[in-house]
Design a protein around this motif. Structure first.
Motif, PDB file in Angstrom:
ATOM      1  N   SER A 483      60.022  41.070 -49.961  1.00  0.00           N
ATOM      2  CA  SER A 483      59.930  42.530 -49.936  1.00  0.00           C
ATOM      3  C   SER A 483      60.633  43.100 -51.170  1.00  0.00           C
ATOM      4  O   SER A 483      61.137  42.374 -52.021  1.00  0.00           O
ATOM      5  N   HIS A 484      60.674  44.431 -51.225  1.00  0.00           N
ATOM      6  CA  HIS A 484      61.334  45.109 -52.341  1.00  0.00           C
ATOM      7  C   HIS A 484      62.837  44.826 -52.354  1.00  0.00           C
ATOM      8  O   HIS A 484      63.499  45.028 -53.366  1.00  0.00           O
ATOM      9  N   PHE A 485      63.370  44.335 -51.235  1.00  0.00           N
ATOM     10  CA  PHE A 485      64.816  44.194 -51.086  1.00  0.00           C
ATOM     11  C   PHE A 485      65.275  42.757 -50.903  1.00  0.00           C
ATOM     12  O   PHE A 485      66.447  42.513 -50.628  1.00  0.00           O
ATOM     13  N   SER A 486      64.368  41.810 -51.065  1.00  0.00           N
ATOM     14  CA  SER A 486      64.694  40.416 -50.760  1.00  0.00           C
ATOM     15  C   SER A 486      65.801  39.849 -51.629  1.00  0.00           C
ATOM     16  O   SER A 486      66.566  38.993 -51.182  1.00  0.00           O
ATOM     17  N   THR A 487      65.897  40.289 -52.874  1.00  0.00           N
ATOM     18  CA  THR A 487      66.850  39.682 -53.802  1.00  0.00           C
ATOM     19  C   THR A 487      68.198  40.394 -53.848  1.00  0.00           C
ATOM     20  O   THR A 487      69.081  39.998 -54.608  1.00  0.00           O
ATOM     21  N   LEU A 488      68.371  41.438 -53.037  1.00  0.00           N
ATOM     22  CA  LEU A 488      69.614  42.206 -53.086  1.00  0.00           C
ATOM     23  C   LEU A 488      70.742  41.501 -52.344  1.00  0.00           C
ATOM     24  O   LEU A 488      70.511  40.679 -51.460  1.00  0.00           O
ATOM     25  N   GLU A 489      71.961  41.850 -52.701  1.00  0.00           N
ATOM     26  CA  GLU A 489      73.150  41.314 -52.050  1.00  0.00           C
ATOM     27  C   GLU A 489      73.105  41.610 -50.557  1.00  0.00           C
ATOM     28  O   GLU A 489      72.589  42.646 -50.111  1.00  0.00           O
ATOM     29  N   ASP A 490      73.623  40.700 -49.769  1.00  0.00           N
ATOM     30  CA  ASP A 490      73.764  40.922 -48.337  1.00  0.00           C
ATOM     31  C   ASP A 490      74.545  42.221 -48.114  1.00  0.00           C
ATOM     32  O   ASP A 490      75.569  42.453 -48.734  1.00  0.00           O
ATOM     33  N   ALA A 491      74.009  43.092 -47.231  1.00  0.00           N
ATOM     34  CA  ALA A 491      74.621  44.406 -47.014  1.00  0.00           C
ATOM     35  C   ALA A 491      76.089  44.295 -46.623  1.00  0.00           C
ATOM     36  O   ALA A 491      76.904  45.151 -46.971  1.00  0.00           O
ATOM     37  N   SER A 492      76.454  43.237 -45.906  1.00  0.00           N
ATOM     38  CA  SER A 492      77.852  43.079 -45.494  1.00  0.00           C
ATOM     39  C   SER A 492      78.768  42.825 -46.684  1.00  0.00           C
ATOM     40  O   SER A 492      79.968  43.063 -46.617  1.00  0.00           O
ATOM     41  N   SER A 493      78.185  42.348 -47.789  1.00  0.00           N
ATOM     42  CA  SER A 493      78.972  42.097 -48.999  1.00  0.00           C
ATOM     43  C   SER A 493      78.879  43.249 -49.983  1.00  0.00           C
ATOM     44  O   SER A 493      79.514  43.227 -51.022  1.00  0.00           O
ATOM     45  N   SER A 494      78.050  44.257 -49.649  1.00  0.00           N
ATOM     46  CA  SER A 494      77.849  45.397 -50.539  1.00  0.00           C
ATOM     47  C   SER A 494      77.969  46.689 -49.737  1.00  0.00           C
ATOM     48  O   SER A 494      76.995  47.402 -49.537  1.00  0.00           O
ATOM     49  N   PRO A 495      79.185  47.009 -49.259  1.00  0.00           N
ATOM     50  CA  PRO A 495      79.355  48.130 -48.332  1.00  0.00           C
ATOM     51  C   PRO A 495      79.017  49.488 -48.919  1.00  0.00           C
ATOM     52  O   PRO A 495      78.711  50.424 -48.187  1.00  0.00           O
ATOM     53  N   GLY A 496      79.031  49.618 -50.226  1.00  0.00           N
ATOM     54  CA  GLY A 496      78.758  50.920 -50.820  1.00  0.00           C
ATOM     55  C   GLY A 496      77.291  51.251 -50.906  1.00  0.00           C
ATOM     56  O   GLY A 496      76.914  52.419 -51.053  1.00  0.00           O
ATOM     57  N   SER A 497      76.421  50.252 -50.838  1.00  0.00           N
ATOM     58  CA  SER A 497      75.003  50.495 -50.985  1.00  0.00           C
ATOM     59  C   SER A 497      74.400  51.048 -49.702  1.00  0.00           C
ATOM     60  O   SER A 497      74.971  50.939 -48.623  1.00  0.00           O
ATOM     61  N   VAL A 498      73.204  51.640 -49.853  1.00  0.00           N
ATOM     62  CA  VAL A 498      72.496  52.171 -48.701  1.00  0.00           C
ATOM     63  C   VAL A 498      71.978  51.025 -47.847  1.00  0.00           C
ATOM     64  O   VAL A 498      71.414  50.053 -48.350  1.00  0.00           O
ATOM     65  N   SER A 499      72.177  51.131 -46.541  1.00  0.00           N
ATOM     66  CA  SER A 499      71.747  50.078 -45.629  1.00  0.00           C
ATOM     67  C   SER A 499      70.232  50.053 -45.513  1.00  0.00           C
ATOM     68  O   SER A 499      69.578  51.086 -45.460  1.00  0.00           O
ATOM     69  N   VAL A 500      69.673  48.844 -45.485  1.00  0.00           N
ATOM     70  CA  VAL A 500      68.239  48.649 -45.339  1.00  0.00           C
ATOM     71  C   VAL A 500      67.993  47.947 -44.011  1.00  0.00           C
ATOM     72  O   VAL A 500      68.635  46.945 -43.710  1.00  0.00           O
ATOM     73  N   PRO A 501      67.062  48.461 -43.170  1.00  0.00           N
ATOM     74  CA  PRO A 501      66.789  47.805 -41.888  1.00  0.00           C
ATOM     75  C   PRO A 501      66.380  46.350 -42.075  1.00  0.00           C
ATOM     76  O   PRO A 501      65.670  46.003 -43.023  1.00  0.00           O
ATOM     77  N   ASP A 502      66.823  45.490 -41.151  1.00  0.00           N
ATOM     78  CA  ASP A 502      66.549  44.061 -41.257  1.00  0.00           C
ATOM     79  C   ASP A 502      65.055  43.771 -41.355  1.00  0.00           C
ATOM     80  O   ASP A 502      64.628  42.877 -42.091  1.00  0.00           O
ATOM     81  N   GLY A 503      64.250  44.522 -40.612  1.00  0.00           N
ATOM     82  CA  GLY A 503      62.821  44.262 -40.616  1.00  0.00           C
ATOM     83  C   GLY A 503      62.143  44.570 -41.931  1.00  0.00           C
ATOM     84  O   GLY A 503      61.013  44.147 -42.172  1.00  0.00           O
ATOM     85  N   VAL A 504      62.817  45.321 -42.805  1.00  0.00           N
ATOM     86  CA  VAL A 504      62.240  45.695 -44.089  1.00  0.00           C
ATOM     87  C   VAL A 504      62.618  44.699 -45.188  1.00  0.00           C
ATOM     88  O   VAL A 504      61.932  44.599 -46.200  1.00  0.00           O
ATOM     89  N   ILE A 505      63.699  43.969 -44.997  1.00  0.00           N
ATOM     90  CA  ILE A 505      64.212  43.086 -46.047  1.00  0.00           C
ATOM     91  C   ILE A 505      63.284  41.918 -46.318  1.00  0.00           C
ATOM     92  O   ILE A 505      63.113  41.487 -47.463  1.00  0.00           O
ATOM     93  N   GLY A 506      62.641  41.386 -45.285  1.00  0.00           N
ATOM     94  CA  GLY A 506      61.762  40.233 -45.478  1.00  0.00           C
ATOM     95  C   GLY A 506      62.432  38.951 -45.038  1.00  0.00           C
ATOM     96  O   GLY A 506      63.634  38.919 -44.743  1.00  0.00           O
ATOM     97  N   PRO A 507      61.669  37.854 -44.999  1.00  0.00           N
ATOM     98  CA  PRO A 507      62.194  36.591 -44.494  1.00  0.00           C
ATOM     99  C   PRO A 507      63.171  35.922 -45.453  1.00  0.00           C
ATOM    100  O   PRO A 507      62.984  35.949 -46.668  1.00  0.00           O
ATOM    101  N   ASN A 508      64.205  35.349 -44.894  1.00  0.00           N
ATOM    102  CA  ASN A 508      65.163  34.503 -45.607  1.00  0.00           C
ATOM    103  C   ASN A 508      65.590  35.070 -46.965  1.00  0.00           C
ATOM    104  O   ASN A 508      65.337  34.462 -48.010  1.00  0.00           O
ATOM    105  N   PRO A 509      66.248  36.228 -46.985  1.00  0.00           N
ATOM    106  CA  PRO A 509      66.702  36.786 -48.268  1.00  0.00           C
ATOM    107  C   PRO A 509      67.728  35.906 -48.976  1.00  0.00           C
ATOM    108  O   PRO A 509      67.840  35.965 -50.198  1.00  0.00           O
TER     109      PRO A 509
END
Length: 589
Positions: A483-509
């Motif tokens: 998806s558009h967000f597959s390569t981004l840092e895990d949200a738990s490691s990037s607290p300042g970024s906007v949260s993306v729903p799990d279903g939008v991130i794609g498989p096995n980021p």
């Protein structure tokens, strides 16, 4: 008109709901960029929808929302629903039940602010053509109200059923003729995209079979070099805005330096809209551990703080049009600043600022391609950024790209001769650049695309633009399921970024991030150091196939013709080529 509307409609409606609602909900959740703000109270509407009417010209059928809600919660099918569900397979029925109750954690403040932004207005206009009020008027205002009220419902939450219930007229009308037109356009786009992706995968498999690797090095693991990290806030006091006024622009930069006393190539990473300088922390850390000096700026007009300002009502823009100019200028100023600082700061003494690699994602992908030599294409923007185009496109990124039409039509000197290699992940390109601009890039370029990208669609934004590049050293990396967000840092490691729903991130980021670790290391080793002979073989179909994981597969090609016939699968041959020496990955000397 269908020969038997009463038979045709029952087949269509469940499929329409089961296929489009699951897509619509996460897309709305994403585009509203629901941050962690508290829910607020909203006054209830005087009435709410109780039936959905599906119209086709003068013909009309309806369904009770009570029946739909009861079906979603219990699985029971009454007489009102039987005519529809009798044409649906059990697995589709289960999917529809789940879709109707899928909940997204969104804030009514966030969704309200987004829906009043230029991008939100376009979305509402598009939906309002299909979803209408009981009086057959444009449904945009009612849709906005329903979305905000559903987000404020602390009991049921933001679900398709809640959105339907909150529509402020007793009936919701779906124009089937327009729906069929939209569905046909969507199906055509999906089909063309899948055909191109299938050709890319088949071509990559064919290339890998012809030249398989015998041995390889694991480029996904961290290097052995110790690193230091620090943050510097830069202030550009002479930034000239499009108005001609001089305004200062301050932005932080995270610096990752390897502890070495030899030539150190420099890399700059540019984040996307709603992200920040931690979004690619994993990649910056990885590259620094292998001997690169990595600089990660935060672009203040299009970062997570900008989205928070949108939510709080302090701005009505996801990103100001000036960001198309300011983002590349941020990086040019960064290079100027640290290059000058290296004369007196011993930590930067060995960093090479004259041969720099850049990497960016989404809006950051635009940023790095502009720096690489692609100028803003105002002819393309002015010809294509029409209301009719924006109201009929499924390409969400055009709403952002077309904001560049608000800039003065002039030649902006954004290219930087110090840039020697560029990686663009899910970039925005189609209108803001087009063939004329992309053809001006002369340096090695890698474009990373995701087949399930619903923001910057793979075919118009990456696949076709890749074919418009003219240089010989070009690479197209395809993650069909990403998806558009597959390569981004895990949200738990990037607290300042906007949260993306799990279903939008794609498989096995996590696997997608490992891919970026390996490919960026191979790419920048090849084009920024004297180790090209050792690492060029990793920029091949065979190497990428060797690291591909079936949970999120990946392919690479360096040439592609979308008009070429489909390539039949070929069996792998025992042909073996010598592998590069399996030496430890060390910094260039």
């Amino acid at each position: 008109m269908p020969s038997s509307f009463s038979q045709f409609l029952p087949r269509l409606l469940p499929q329409f709901l089961s296929r489009l609602l699951p897509r619509l909900l996460p897309q709305l959740a994403l585009t509203t960029i629901a941050a962690t703000t508290a829910l607020t109270t909203t006054a209830p509407v005087a009435q709410a929808a109780d039936r959905i009417y599906v119209t086709y010209g003068l013909l009309e059928r309806s369904i009770s929302i009570d029946a739909l809600e009861n079906f979603a919660k219990t699985g029971e099918v009454d007489d009102d629903l039987y005519v529809y569900t009798s044409y649906v397979r059990p697995d589709q029925r289960k999917q529809l039940r789940s879709a109707l109750q899928t909940k997204a954690d969104v804030s009514p403040v966030a969704i309200s602010q987004f829906l009043y932004s230029p991008q939100g207005e376009l979305l509402l206009k598009r939906l309002g053509q299909v979803i209408q009020s009981e009086a057959r008027t444009d449904g945009a205002i009612g849709i906005r109200a329903a979305l905000i009220l559903a987000a404020a419902d602390s009991t049921e939450g933001f679900t398709p059923l809640s959105i339907i219930r909150k529509f402020p007229t007793r009936g919701i009308r779906i124009d089937l003729q327009k729906t069929l037109q939209v569905a046909g356009e969507l199906q055509r786009l999906v089909s063309e995209t899948q055909q191109s992706i299938s050709k890319i995968v088949a071509l990559a498999d064919r290339n890998a079979a012809a030249m398989p690797l015998q041995k390889t090095i694991d480029l996904t693991t961290p290097g052995q070099i110790a690193t230091d990290r620090f943050t510097v806030t830069l202030t550009d006091n002479i930034r000239v805005q499009i108005t001609g006024n001089k305004q200062s622009r301050s932005f932080p930069v995270d610096v990752y330096l390897p502890r070495i006393t030899r030539n150190t190539p420099a890399i700059v990473i540019s984040h996307g809209v709603g992200s920040d300088r931690t979004t690619f922390k994993y990649l910056a850390t990885h590259l620094a551990s292998h001997g690169f000096a990595v600089f990660v700026p935060e672009h203040p007009g299009s970062n997570a703080n900008q989205i928070q300002a949108l939510i709080r009502g302090l701005t009505n823009e996801v990103a100001e049009p000036t960001e198309f100019i300011d983002r590349p200028l941020d990086i040019k100023y960064l290079l100027d600043y640290f290059s000058n600082l290296s004369r007196t700061d011993s930590r930067l003494k060995f960093v090479n600022f004259q041969k720099v690699g850049i990497l960016g994602q989404s809006f950051g992908g635009y940023t790095v391609l502009a720096l690489a030599g692609a100028p803003l294409n105002f002819q393309s923007l002015n010809e294509n950024c029409t209301e009719s185009t924006l109201l009929t496109t499924f390409n969400v990124s055009l709403a952002l790209q077309c904001r560049a039409t608000q800039l003065f039509n002039q030649n902006y000197p954004l290219a930087d001769p110090r840039i020697a290699a560029v990686i663009a992940i899910n970039p925005l390109t189609s209108l803001v650049f087009g063939p004329a601009s992309l053809g001006q890039i002369k340096i090695p370029t890698m474009i990373v695309s995701s087949g399930s990208d619903t923001v910057a669609l793979s075919l118009p934004e990456q696949i076709l633009p890749f074919t418009q590049l003219k240089m010989s050293d070009r690479y197209l990396v395809m993650m069909p399921d990403g998806s558009h967000f597959s390569t981004l840092e895990d949200a738990s490691s990037s607290p300042g970024s906007v949260s993306v729903p799990d279903g939008v991130i794609g498989p096995n980021p996590a696997q997608a991030r490992r891919y970026m670790n390996a490919l960026s290391l191979a790419f920048f080793r090849t084009y920024l150091t004297d180790q090209s002979a050792n690492f060029r073989s990793f920029l091949t179909s065979s190497y990428v196939k060797s690291i591909s994981d079936p949970t999120n597969p990946i392919s690479l090609v360096n040439d592609f013709d979308p008009k070429a016939p489909t390539i039949p699968p070929v069996p792998e041959t025992p042909t073996v080529i010598p592998a590069p020496a399996a030496t430890p990955v060390i910094p260039a000397k």
